[in-house]
Motif scaffolding. Structure first.
Motif, mmCIF file in Angstrom:
data_model
loop_
_atom_site.group_PDB
_atom_site.id
_atom_site.type_symbol
_atom_site.label_atom_id
_atom_site.label_comp_id
_atom_site.label_asym_id
_atom_site.label_seq_id
_atom_site.Cartn_x
_atom_site.Cartn_y
_atom_site.Cartn_z
ATOM 1 N N GLY A 115 0.796 -1.232 0.000
ATOM 2 C CA GLY A 115 0.000 0.000 0.000
ATOM 3 C C GLY A 115 0.818 1.267 0.000
ATOM 4 N N ALA A 124 -6.004 -0.771 -4.123
ATOM 5 C CA ALA A 124 -6.159 -0.664 -2.665
ATOM 6 C C ALA A 124 -6.145 0.803 -2.239
ATOM 7 C CB ALA A 124 -5.031 -1.432 -1.967
ATOM 8 N N VAL A 125 -5.243 1.568 -2.834
ATOM 9 C CA VAL A 125 -5.113 2.979 -2.464
ATOM 10 C C VAL A 125 -6.371 3.751 -2.870
ATOM 11 C CG1 VAL A 125 -3.756 5.095 -2.833
ATOM 12 C CG2 VAL A 125 -2.589 2.875 -2.601
ATOM 13 N N GLU A 128 -8.925 3.056 -0.181
ATOM 14 C CA GLU A 128 -8.564 3.783 1.047
ATOM 15 C C GLU A 128 -8.861 5.274 0.894
ATOM 16 O OE1 GLU A 128 -4.352 2.589 1.503
ATOM 17 O OE2 GLU A 128 -4.968 1.903 3.485
ATOM 18 N N PRO A 353 -2.061 -1.822 3.220
ATOM 19 C CA PRO A 353 -3.195 -0.913 3.071
ATOM 20 C C PRO A 353 -4.159 -1.127 4.220
ATOM 21 C CG PRO A 353 -3.310 -2.666 1.429
ATOM 22 C CD PRO A 353 -2.064 -2.902 2.221
#
Ligand SMILES: *Cc1c(COP(=O)(O)O)cnc(C)c1O
Length: 465
Positions: A115, A124-125, A128, A353
């Motif tokens: 992450g 994933a980012v 988030e 992450p």
């Protein structure tokens, strides 16, 4: 292919083999039981010698095998760890991860996600960042606000204050001025969390502790006095959005208004309490957060995520990026790309992450479920505070604002609280530890678990008779 690999001894730990499958089954079966089991006992610590005797030697040249290792964990190690998501765990700040968040934490591990950079972890980012943007909008921050999920509030506060000093230093340098005479200083309430002092030590800056009023609230007049006394040494003022000991919220709007006269970065430490903005019962107390330059909130405290995670949000993420981007030959390919890489926004580089369990849980249940759960804890805190108020021999130390209730038992010394608290844990009835305020011993309920009930709490009060 898989079987061939499995015959090479050095690939044993990594290949898909019968042994691997049984290890994975064993661990997932255990995890499934632990996640779904409602009656996990509170448990309690053990001594090093007890643990040495019970666990035996587990590390040697030849492994003891997954079955035995897991059995040692289940029967010796886990029972020596307090169950922090137990509804009668009411000390410090408990943890109450949602079932979806816990389950998805396994997925984060299973997926070997990196992450730190957009190049490696874009998907994933992205998820988030959607959570960070949602939090920022709940806090009233502008739409460009953003940041990164870091390990915890201590790292979040440190990263924010480093960015604040960097920003102040850059602006002074641009004006042709050097370090302020006497060195940099950060202003915060005398009741601020210990991690602010710790950050200041790491940064080699001074802390100017400002007394809060009798109700625990830090207000603008006291901050003004500190700003006048310390002038341009002050690069940041920290307001606490829910103190850890009492859940008291500083007068953030009043402090923020001082920005019109003084030049400082406003950081709101909401590790425990900022979550309460999700509830109509508490939202108004946080007026002024929308003016913050940075904020933190720990989802492992009151946003139902497993350990360990802190959301660090900058009003202008560029300020975080300028302070924190690491440069190295092997990293240039990342830093030159101009993508949004989470590593650029805090003092840590490699990261899992860790915001994804919260993302999955929020996506699964929706924000309204969070609002209801947070509101229920605040309402329960008020109800038990009224109950304490009405019981002879018990006294509220302060009127609760959020979900922490601090109270005293008439005539009890610290030893009385210690004995009582030890007995509650020994009998596996509750984990409630002594605390103190202004030199007087007391105890507190920190309520974040939606499964905690009024009856759990009155039973604990009854035990103080
Ligand atoms: C818990 C807490 C911290 C520290 O957070 P960690 O995640 O334990 O590092 C900082 N500030 C406040 C107000 C807290 O409640």
């Amino acid at each position: 292919m898989a079987d061939e690999n499995a015959r090479l001894p050095h690939t044993r730990m990594h290949s898909d083999s019968a042994e691997t499958r049984s290890i994975v089954d064993l661990v997932l079966d255990y995890s499934r039981r632990r996640i779904l089991w409602a009656d996990t006992p509170l448990d309690h610590a053990a001594t090093p010698s007890e643990l040495r005797r019970l666990a035996g030697v587990t590390i040697g040249e030849d492994g003891i095998g997954a079955t035995r290792a897991l059995s040692v964990f289940e029967h010796v190690l886990a029972p020596a760890c307090i169950t922090t998501d137990h509804p009668q765990y009411l000390s410090f700040i408990p943890s109450a991860p949602s079932k979806a968040a816990i389950a998805f934490d396994l997925v984060v591990s299973a997926s070997a996600l990196y992450g730190g950079s957009w190049l490696e972890g874009a998907g994933a980012v992205h998820a988030e960042n959607e959570v960070l943007a949602w939090l920022a909008s709940e806090f009233g921050l502008p739409s460009g606000a953003g940041g990164v999920f870091v390990q915890g509030g201590t790292i979040g506060n440190l990263s924010a204050l480093v960015a604040a000093r960097d920003d102040a230093r850059a602006r002074r340098e641009a004006a042709g001025a050097g370090r302020p005479e006497g060195g940099w200083a950060v202003v915060c309430s005398a009741e601020a969390h210990s991690s602010i002092k710790s950050a200041a030590r790491v940064m080699d800056v001074d802390v100017v502790p400002v007394p809060a009023d009798d109700d625990g609230v830090l207000r603008a007049p006291a901050v003004r006095t500190a700003l006048e006394a310390h002038g341009d040494r002050v690069f940041a003022v920290v307001a606490t959005g829910g103190s850890t000991n009492f859940g008291i919220v500083d007068d953030i709007a009043g402090i923020a208004a001082l920005k019109r006269e003084f030049d400082f970065w406003l950081h709101v430490d909401g590790a425990y309490g900022l979550t309460a903005m999700l509830s109509p019962l508490a939202r108004d107390r946080f007026a002024g957060v929308e003016s913050a330059d940075s904020v933190i909130v720990d989802p492992h405290k009151w946003l139902f995520a497993p350990y360990d995670v802190c959301a660090l949000i900058y009003r202008d993420p560029e300020t975080g990026r300028r302070a924190h981007t690491q440069h190295a030959e092997y990293l240039d390919t990342l830093t030159e790309a101009g993508d949004w890489s989470p590593s650029d926004y805090s003092i840590q580089l490699t990261r899992r992450p860790r915001g994804l369990p919260l993302w999955f849980s929020l996506a699964t249940y929706g924000a309204a479920a969070y609002r209801e759960a947070v509101t229920a804890s605040i309402a329960l805190a008020r109800r038990i505070a009224d109950e304490i108020d009405s019981r002879p021999g018990l006294r509220l130390v302060r009127e609760p604002q959020l979900s922490v209730v601090v109270f005293e038992r008439d005539g009890w010394s610290r030893e009385d609280y210690d004995r009582w608290s030890d007995r509650l844990l020994e009998e596996q009835r509750a984990f409630v530890v002594p605390s103190s305020h202004a030199g007087r011993p007391n105890t507190r309920f920190a309520i974040v678990n939606p499964l905690t009930t009024f009856e759990h709490l009155t039973a604990i009060l009854d035990s103080m008779e």
